[in-house]
Design a protein around this motif. Structure first.
Motif, PDB file in Angstrom:
ATOM      1  N   LEU A 112      -6.393   0.998   4.409  1.00  7.31           N
ATOM      2  CA  LEU A 112      -7.842   0.585   3.299  1.00  7.31           C
ATOM      3  C   LEU A 112      -7.175   0.207   1.948  1.00  7.31           C
ATOM      4  O   LEU A 112      -6.386   0.923   1.495  1.00  7.31           O
ATOM      5  CB  LEU A 112      -8.681   1.448   3.152  1.00  7.31           C
ATOM      6  N   GLY A 113      -7.370  -1.058   1.495  1.00  5.32           N
ATOM      7  CA  GLY A 113      -6.910  -1.479  -0.003  1.00  5.32           C
ATOM      8  C   GLY A 113      -7.990  -2.132  -0.647  1.00  5.32           C
ATOM      9  O   GLY A 113      -8.497  -3.175  -0.028  1.00  5.32           O
ATOM     10  N   GLY A 114      -7.852  -1.917  -1.976  1.00  2.00           N
ATOM     11  CA  GLY A 114      -9.233  -2.589  -2.742  1.00  2.00           C
ATOM     12  C   GLY A 114      -9.175  -2.449  -4.139  1.00  2.00           C
ATOM     13  O   GLY A 114      -8.284  -1.729  -4.564  1.00  2.00           O
ATOM     14  N   GLY A 115     -10.185  -2.446  -4.819  1.00  3.90           N
ATOM     15  CA  GLY A 115     -10.541  -2.048  -6.200  1.00  3.90           C
ATOM     16  C   GLY A 115     -11.675  -2.692  -6.702  1.00  3.90           C
ATOM     17  O   GLY A 115     -12.372  -3.239  -6.033  1.00  3.90           O
ATOM     18  N   ASP A 116     -11.540  -2.717  -8.044  1.00  2.00           N
ATOM     19  CA  ASP A 116     -13.121  -2.952  -8.795  1.00  2.00           C
ATOM     20  C   ASP A 116     -12.744  -4.495  -9.088  1.00  2.00           C
ATOM     21  O   ASP A 116     -13.756  -5.003  -9.955  1.00  2.00           O
ATOM     22  CB  ASP A 116     -13.377  -2.248  -9.889  1.00  2.00           C
ATOM     23  N   GLY A 117     -11.688  -5.125  -9.020  1.00  4.59           N
ATOM     24  CA  GLY A 117     -11.482  -6.539  -9.546  1.00  4.59           C
ATOM     25  C   GLY A 117     -11.012  -6.839 -10.844  1.00  4.59           C
ATOM     26  O   GLY A 117     -10.975  -7.799 -11.265  1.00  4.59           O
ATOM     27  N   HIS A 118     -10.935  -5.617 -11.682  1.00  5.90           N
ATOM     28  CA  HIS A 118     -10.528  -5.731 -13.262  1.00  5.90           C
ATOM     29  C   HIS A 118      -9.263  -5.124 -13.370  1.00  5.90           C
ATOM     30  O   HIS A 118      -8.994  -4.933 -14.503  1.00  5.90           O
ATOM     31  CB  HIS A 118     -11.740  -4.994 -13.917  1.00  5.90           C
ATOM     32  N   GLY A 119      -8.610  -4.516 -12.402  1.00  4.97           N
ATOM     33  CA  GLY A 119      -7.249  -3.923 -12.831  1.00  4.97           C
ATOM     34  C   GLY A 119      -7.259  -2.667 -12.126  1.00  4.97           C
ATOM     35  O   GLY A 119      -5.826  -1.938 -11.872  1.00  4.97           O
ATOM     36  N   LEU A 120      -8.210  -1.900 -11.645  1.00  6.70           N
ATOM     37  CA  LEU A 120      -8.194  -0.630 -10.872  1.00  6.70           C
ATOM     38  C   LEU A 120      -8.115  -0.967  -9.530  1.00  6.70           C
ATOM     39  O   LEU A 120      -9.048  -1.628  -8.948  1.00  6.70           O
ATOM     40  CB  LEU A 120      -9.527   0.141 -11.260  1.00  6.70           C
ATOM     41  N   ALA A 121      -6.866  -0.443  -8.885  1.00 10.95           N
ATOM     42  CA  ALA A 121      -6.904  -0.963  -7.408  1.00 10.95           C
ATOM     43  C   ALA A 121      -6.042   0.149  -6.742  1.00 10.95           C
ATOM     44  O   ALA A 121      -5.383   1.207  -7.354  1.00 10.95           O
ATOM     45  CB  ALA A 121      -6.080  -2.165  -7.347  1.00 10.95           C
ATOM     46  N   PHE A 122      -6.101   0.364  -5.483  1.00 13.73           N
ATOM     47  CA  PHE A 122      -5.317   1.166  -4.684  1.00 13.73           C
ATOM     48  C   PHE A 122      -5.082   0.694  -3.261  1.00 13.73           C
ATOM     49  O   PHE A 122      -5.711  -0.121  -2.748  1.00 13.73           O
ATOM     50  CB  PHE A 122      -6.305   2.502  -4.412  1.00 13.73           C
ATOM     51  N   TYR A 123      -4.227   1.358  -2.545  1.00 15.51           N
ATOM     52  CA  TYR A 123      -4.174   1.072  -1.188  1.00 15.51           C
ATOM     53  C   TYR A 123      -3.786   2.442  -0.510  1.00 15.51           C
ATOM     54  O   TYR A 123      -3.118   3.346  -1.065  1.00 15.51           O
ATOM     55  CB  TYR A 123      -2.740   0.094  -0.752  1.00 15.51           C
ATOM     56  N   ALA A 124      -4.334   2.662   0.676  1.00 20.60           N
ATOM     57  CA  ALA A 124      -4.000   4.030   1.308  1.00 20.60           C
ATOM     58  C   ALA A 124      -3.740   3.687   2.971  1.00 20.60           C
ATOM     59  O   ALA A 124      -4.489   2.773   3.450  1.00 20.60           O
ATOM     60  CB  ALA A 124      -5.427   4.711   1.386  1.00 20.60           C
ATOM     61  N   ARG A 125      -2.781   4.593   3.361  1.00 23.94           N
ATOM     62  CA  ARG A 125      -2.414   4.274   4.860  1.00 23.94           C
ATOM     63  C   ARG A 125      -2.006   5.512   5.545  1.00 23.94           C
ATOM     64  O   ARG A 125      -1.391   6.199   4.725  1.00 23.94           O
ATOM     65  CB  ARG A 125      -1.296   3.295   4.696  1.00 23.94           C
ATOM     66  N   ILE A 126      -2.449   5.887   6.679  1.00 22.56           N
ATOM     67  CA  ILE A 126      -2.252   6.756   7.426  1.00 22.56           C
ATOM     68  C   ILE A 126      -1.574   6.087   8.868  1.00 22.56           C
ATOM     69  O   ILE A 126      -2.039   5.254   9.376  1.00 22.56           O
ATOM     70  CB  ILE A 126      -3.226   7.616   7.981  1.00 22.56           C
ATOM     71  N   GLY A 127      -0.430   6.383   9.233  1.00 24.81           N
ATOM     72  CA  GLY A 127       0.373   5.813  10.231  1.00 24.81           C
ATOM     73  C   GLY A 127       0.923   7.018  11.068  1.00 24.81           C
ATOM     74  O   GLY A 127       1.739   7.786  10.499  1.00 24.81           O
ATOM     75  N   ALA A 128       0.618   6.876  12.500  1.00 29.44           N
ATOM     76  CA  ALA A 128       1.281   7.781  13.343  1.00 29.44           C
ATOM     77  C   ALA A 128       2.436   7.148  14.056  1.00 29.44           C
ATOM     78  O   ALA A 128       2.314   5.938  14.524  1.00 29.44           O
ATOM     79  CB  ALA A 128      -0.010   8.423  14.270  1.00 29.44           C
ATOM     80  N   ARG A 129       3.400   7.968  14.045  1.00 28.03           N
ATOM     81  CA  ARG A 129       4.551   7.679  15.093  1.00 28.03           C
ATOM     82  C   ARG A 129       4.735   8.659  15.946  1.00 28.03           C
ATOM     83  O   ARG A 129       5.776   9.573  16.001  1.00 28.03           O
ATOM     84  CB  ARG A 129       5.880   7.470  14.184  1.00 28.03           C
ATOM     85  N   PRO A 130       3.847   8.835  17.199  1.00 25.58           N
ATOM     86  CA  PRO A 130       3.836   9.959  18.227  1.00 25.58           C
ATOM     87  C   PRO A 130       5.259  10.004  18.760  1.00 25.58           C
ATOM     88  O   PRO A 130       5.521  11.416  19.186  1.00 25.58           O
ATOM     89  CB  PRO A 130       2.744   9.609  19.045  1.00 25.58           C
ATOM     90  N   ASN A 131       5.999   8.984  19.004  1.00 24.50           N
ATOM     91  CA  ASN A 131       7.170   9.225  19.767  1.00 24.50           C
ATOM     92  C   ASN A 131       8.459   9.732  19.105  1.00 24.50           C
ATOM     93  O   ASN A 131       9.359  10.084  19.520  1.00 24.50           O
ATOM     94  CB  ASN A 131       7.481   7.764  20.730  1.00 24.50           C
ATOM     95  N   GLU A 132       8.243   9.734  17.655  1.00 27.32           N
ATOM     96  CA  GLU A 132       9.102  10.231  16.650  1.00 27.32           C
ATOM     97  C   GLU A 132       8.640  11.573  16.098  1.00 27.32           C
ATOM     98  O   GLU A 132       9.262  12.170  15.515  1.00 27.32           O
ATOM     99  CB  GLU A 132       9.412   9.361  15.502  1.00 27.32           C
ATOM    100  N   GLY A 133       7.577  12.050  16.621  1.00 29.99           N
ATOM    101  CA  GLY A 133       6.825  13.305  16.373  1.00 29.99           C
ATOM    102  C   GLY A 133       6.241  13.385  14.977  1.00 29.99           C
ATOM    103  O   GLY A 133       6.157  14.579  14.601  1.00 29.99           O
ATOM    104  N   VAL A 134       5.837  12.284  14.075  1.00 26.85           N
ATOM    105  CA  VAL A 134       5.385  12.448  12.876  1.00 26.85           C
ATOM    106  C   VAL A 134       4.220  11.673  12.533  1.00 26.85           C
ATOM    107  O   VAL A 134       3.906  10.675  13.300  1.00 26.85           O
ATOM    108  CB  VAL A 134       6.499  11.991  11.900  1.00 26.85           C
ATOM    109  N   ILE A 135       3.655  11.930  11.488  1.00 23.62           N
ATOM    110  CA  ILE A 135       2.291  11.065  11.119  1.00 23.62           C
ATOM    111  C   ILE A 135       2.398  11.221   9.390  1.00 23.62           C
ATOM    112  O   ILE A 135       2.848  12.240   8.831  1.00 23.62           O
ATOM    113  CB  ILE A 135       0.948  11.752  11.404  1.00 23.62           C
ATOM    114  N   GLU A 136       2.290  10.071   9.033  1.00 27.95           N
ATOM    115  CA  GLU A 136       2.540   9.815   7.491  1.00 27.95           C
ATOM    116  C   GLU A 136       1.451   9.277   6.703  1.00 27.95           C
ATOM    117  O   GLU A 136       0.366   8.335   7.386  1.00 27.95           O
ATOM    118  CB  GLU A 136       3.666   9.042   7.429  1.00 27.95           C
ATOM    119  N   ALA A 137       1.345   9.771   5.639  1.00 23.83           N
ATOM    120  CA  ALA A 137       0.278   9.269   4.524  1.00 23.83           C
ATOM    121  C   ALA A 137       0.851   8.719   3.435  1.00 23.83           C
ATOM    122  O   ALA A 137       1.766   9.216   2.921  1.00 23.83           O
ATOM    123  CB  ALA A 137      -0.691  10.282   4.349  1.00 23.83           C
ATOM    124  N   ALA A 138       0.265   7.310   2.940  1.00 26.96           N
ATOM    125  CA  ALA A 138       1.028   6.678   1.663  1.00 26.96           C
ATOM    126  C   ALA A 138      -0.442   6.367   0.973  1.00 26.96           C
ATOM    127  O   ALA A 138      -1.259   5.720   1.355  1.00 26.96           O
ATOM    128  CB  ALA A 138       1.633   5.678   1.961  1.00 26.96           C
TER     129      ALA A 138
END
Length: 318
Positions: A31-57
Motif C-alpha cells: 500500500l502506498g500513498g499520501g496526502d498529495g502535498h508531500g506527506l507520503a508512505f509505502y508499506a509492504r509485507i512480503g512472504a518468502r515461505p520456501n526461504e522461511g522468512v516474511i519481511e516488512a518494509a
C-alpha cells in the motif's frame, strides 16, 4: 491475460496464496500513498515461505523539520520466520499489519514499532549511520474506488507475474516520535505473488498519478533481457472519464529527477505524465554477490492540468 485486456479479481485472491515450488516464490501485499502535498508512505509485507522468512518494509516522507530543508525520511524493516501455513496466516510482520475489512473494497493498515529517521532520503545511501531511532505508529484506512483489477505489467515470470492493483481513498494518521500527522488522500494497493527475483530484470520504471475515481494513470517500463540484448516492454492502465483500459505502448524520457512518460492505451487514447523526484531513497536488495538498487522517490507529478505528489520507483542493477 492478453496485453490488451484488464480483468477483475476474485475475493479469494485477497489472502496469502499457497506457495509454489520455486525457492524465490513470494507473496507480497503493498500500500502506498499520501496526502498529495508531500506527506507520503509505502508499506509492504512480503512472504518468502520456501526461504522461511516474511519481511516488512515501511518508508515515510515527512514534511521538513523547518522551512528550507528537504523532506525527512523514515525507514522500518523487519525479517521474521515465515508462518508454517501461509494460506491461513495473518498478513503481519514487524511493525505492520494489513487487515482486510471487506474483500475487494476496504483494508486497514496498522503500524506499531520502531524505525530510523534520516534528515533526507539520500542520506540512506550517502550517510547511512546519520539517523536517529524513533517510534512509529498509525492507523490508515483504504477504500477502493472500484474493484481491483489485473493488467499486463511487462514483467516476466521471474518477478511476481501474478498481481492486481486498486486505487482508492486513504484516511487516518501516522505518528513518528512525538509528531502526529493526519492523512486524507489517495493510495494504490497492490497484491502480487509468484517468483520474485529482484536481479532478473535489467531495470524498471514505475510511476503513476491518482486524481479521482474516474481519472488515474499507471505506467511501467520494464527492461527484458533476451538473445538480442535488452528490450523494453510497457504496461499499465489508463482510467479516463470513467473508462478503464490497459496501456499497450509508450516510452519514458529523462531521469527519475525529471521525466516525461508517454502512454497509449488499447482504445487509442494517449496520456503524458510529467514527474520530478525531489527526495529519493536508494534501497538495496542483495542476493549473494548480486546487488539491486530500488530508488523510491517522493515525486512531483503533473497530468491533465492537475498537480500532486506521489511515489515513483526506478530499479537498476549494479
Amino acid at each position: 491475460m492478453s496485453p490488451g485486456s484488464v480483468s477483475e479479481v476474485d475475493a479469494r485472491d485477497e489472502a496469502f496464496h499457497a506457495p509454489g515450488p520455486e525457492e524465490q516464490w513470494s507473496d507480497s501485499h503493498y500500500l502506498g500513498g499520501g496526502d498529495g502535498h508531500g506527506l507520503a508512505f509505502y508499506a509492504r509485507i512480503g512472504a518468502r515461505p520456501n526461504e522461511g522468512v516474511i519481511e516488512a518494509a515501511l518508508g515515510i516522507w515527512l514534511p521538513p523539520g523547518r522551512p528550507g530543508l528537504p523532506p525527512r525520511f523514515v525507514l522500518a524493516f523487519a525479517r521474521e520466520p515465515a508462518p508454517d501455513d501461509l494460506a491461513d496466516a495473518p498478513i503481519a510482520a514487524g511493525p505492520l499489519t494489513f487487515t482486510c475489512e471487506r474483500p475487494l473494497e476496504e483494508w486497514r493498515l496498522s503500524i506499531d514499532g520502531g524505525a530510523r529517521m534520516w534528515a533526507r532520503a539520500e542520506d540512506l545511501g550517502e550517510h547511512p549511520e546519520a539517523h536517529q531511532r524513533v517510534t512509529i505508529g498509525g492507523e490508515l484506512r483504504f477504500t477502493g474506488w472500484a474493484a481491483p483489477f489485473h493488467f499486463a505489467s511487462g514483467l516476466t515470470d521471474a518477478v511476481a507475474s501474478r498481481h492486481y492493483e486498486q486505487p482508492g481513498s486513504l484516511s487516518g494518521h501516522l505518528a513518528v516520535g512525538d509528531e502526529r500527522f493526519e492523512l486524507d488522500g489517495a493510495a494504490l494497493r497492490d497484491h502480487s505473488w509468484g517468483v520474485r527475483d529482484w536481479q532478473s530484470v535489467p531495470y524498471w520504471r514505475w510511476m503513476g498519478m491518482l486524481v479521482d475515481p474516474e481519472h488515474f494513470l499507471l505506467i511501467n517500463n520494464v527492461g527484458i533481457r533476451g538473445t538480442e540484448g535488452v528490450t523494453e516492454t510497457v504496461g499499465g492502465c489508463l482510467m479516463l472519464g470513467g473508462e478503464l483500459a490497459p496501456v499497450v505502448s509508450g516510452s519514458t524520457e529523462g531521469t527519475q529527477h525529471d521525466f516525461v512518460a508517454h502512454a497509449t492505451d488499447a482504445l487509442g487514447r494517449t496520456a503524458t505524465l510529467r514527474g520530478a523526484a525531489i527526495s529519493v531513497a536508494p534501497l538495496r536488495q542483495r542476493r549473494g554477490e548480486r546487488l539491486t538498487i530500488v530508488h523510491e522517490g517522493l515525486t512531483r507529478l503533473e497530468w491533465l492540468g492537475h498537480e500532486t505528489f506521489g511515489i515513483s520507483e526506478w530499479l537498476e542493477q549494479t
